[in-house]
Design a protein around this motif. Structure first.
Motif, PDB file in Angstrom:
ATOM      1  N   GLU A  48       0.808  -1.223   0.000  1.00 23.53           N
ATOM      2  CA  GLU A  48       0.000   0.000   0.000  1.00 23.53           C
ATOM      3  C   GLU A  48       0.840   1.271   0.000  1.00 23.53           C
ATOM      4  O   GLU A  48       0.629   2.161  -0.821  1.00 23.53           O
ATOM      5  N   ARG A  49       1.770   1.373   0.949  1.00 21.51           N
ATOM      6  CA  ARG A  49       2.539   2.614   1.060  1.00 21.51           C
ATOM      7  C   ARG A  49       3.365   2.885  -0.198  1.00 21.51           C
ATOM      8  O   ARG A  49       3.347   4.020  -0.708  1.00 21.51           O
ATOM      9  N   PRO A  50       4.104   1.908  -0.728  1.00 22.29           N
ATOM     10  CA  PRO A  50       4.865   2.186  -1.958  1.00 22.29           C
ATOM     11  C   PRO A  50       3.981   2.648  -3.124  1.00 22.29           C
ATOM     12  O   PRO A  50       4.378   3.526  -3.897  1.00 22.29           O
ATOM     13  N   LYS A  51       2.758   2.076  -3.256  1.00 22.56           N
ATOM     14  CA  LYS A  51       1.844   2.499  -4.324  1.00 22.56           C
ATOM     15  C   LYS A  51       1.469   3.970  -4.165  1.00 22.56           C
ATOM     16  O   LYS A  51       1.490   4.731  -5.128  1.00 22.56           O
ATOM     17  N   VAL A  52       1.126   4.355  -2.941  1.00 24.25           N
ATOM     18  CA  VAL A  52       0.700   5.726  -2.696  1.00 24.25           C
ATOM     19  C   VAL A  52       1.880   6.693  -2.868  1.00 24.25           C
ATOM     20  O   VAL A  52       1.718   7.786  -3.422  1.00 24.25           O
ATOM     21  N   ILE A  81      -1.969   5.904   6.369  1.00 30.60           N
ATOM     22  CA  ILE A  81      -1.186   4.665   6.355  1.00 30.60           C
ATOM     23  C   ILE A  81      -0.105   4.711   7.425  1.00 30.60           C
ATOM     24  O   ILE A  81       0.079   3.747   8.179  1.00 30.60           O
ATOM     25  N   ASP A  82       0.595   5.830   7.515  1.00 30.30           N
ATOM     26  CA  ASP A  82       1.671   5.958   8.504  1.00 30.30           C
ATOM     27  C   ASP A  82       1.126   5.877   9.928  1.00 30.30           C
ATOM     28  O   ASP A  82       1.746   5.270  10.802  1.00 30.30           O
ATOM     29  N   ARG A  83      -0.057   6.465  10.175  1.00 29.37           N
ATOM     30  CA  ARG A  83      -0.675   6.377  11.498  1.00 29.37           C
ATOM     31  C   ARG A  83      -1.015   4.919  11.829  1.00 29.37           C
ATOM     32  O   ARG A  83      -0.752   4.436  12.925  1.00 29.37           O
ATOM     33  N   ARG A  84      -1.570   4.207  10.852  1.00 29.55           N
ATOM     34  CA  ARG A  84      -1.919   2.799  11.071  1.00 29.55           C
ATOM     35  C   ARG A  84      -0.666   1.955  11.289  1.00 29.55           C
ATOM     36  O   ARG A  84      -0.660   1.052  12.136  1.00 29.55           O
ATOM     37  N   ILE A  85       0.409   2.242  10.567  1.00 29.45           N
ATOM     38  CA  ILE A  85       1.674   1.516  10.747  1.00 29.45           C
ATOM     39  C   ILE A  85       2.203   1.734  12.164  1.00 29.45           C
ATOM     40  O   ILE A  85       2.616   0.778  12.826  1.00 29.45           O
TER      41      ILE A  85
END
Length: 186
Positions: A48-52, A81-85
């Protein structure tokens, strides 16, 4: 110092409506629950993160960012995403995977209720209900999964098959009879 609503500290403790772990307690979790959280973390990091990031990079190269919807949405999604990570990392760092097969193999009573137990009980009217006591990150009421910090779980912990337990409900005290206890790893 007080935290304002929506601060990073709030986000880490109340991600997706998940209640915080009680102060001084461990984050008990089943093996399946731990594996699910770990898989979600790895998916966010590896997919997910690399796609975004790629979309944001592309959108930024298009020029004016102030009215660039892909850029604005992408940056917002990256923050989510960073908050969820951060939340998942914190939960997994403090996780204690409970293995009931070891407890039972070492002489623990398989008919006594502890974390991870699937419990069948009936009320005074004969209505039967099955619940499973799981971690706060694993609650799924549709499946009957209740948190170990819930009132019903707290009332049931350490009881055995055949016991009658009093629980507090919104309409008052209710007595339930424990019919069956089993431990399964899924």
């Amino acid at each position: 110092m007080t935290q304002s609503p929506g601060s990073a500290a709030d986000d880490e403790e109340e991600e997706d409506g998940v209640p915080p772990i009680p102060a001084g307690s461990k984050n008990y979790i089943t093996r399946a629950g731990h594996d699910r959280l770990r898989a979600e973390l790895l998916n966010l990091l590896d997919v997910e993160r690399p796609k975004v990031v790629e979309i944001v990079h592309w959108a930024a190269s298009n020029g004016d960012r102030s009215e660039n919807g892909d850029y604005i949405y992408g940056k917002k999604r990256l923050r989510e995403i960073d908050r969820r990570i951060r939340f998942l990392n914190k939960r997994l760092e403090n996780a204690v995977v409970v293995n009931n097969s070891e407890r039972i193999a070492n002489g623990g009573d398989p008919e006594q209720i502890f974390f991870g137990a699937s419990v069948l009980y009936s009320d005074i009217d004969g209505n039967e209900t099955r619940i499973r006591i799981v971690g706060v990150d694993e609650v799924d009421l549709d499946k009957g999964y209740v948190s170990w910090i819930s009132p019903i779980a707290k009332a049931l912990i350490k009881a055995k098959v055949g016991d009658t337990v009093k629980i507090q409900t919104p309409v008052g005290t209710k007595e339930i009879d424990i019919l069956e206890v089993e431990y399964k790893e899924t």
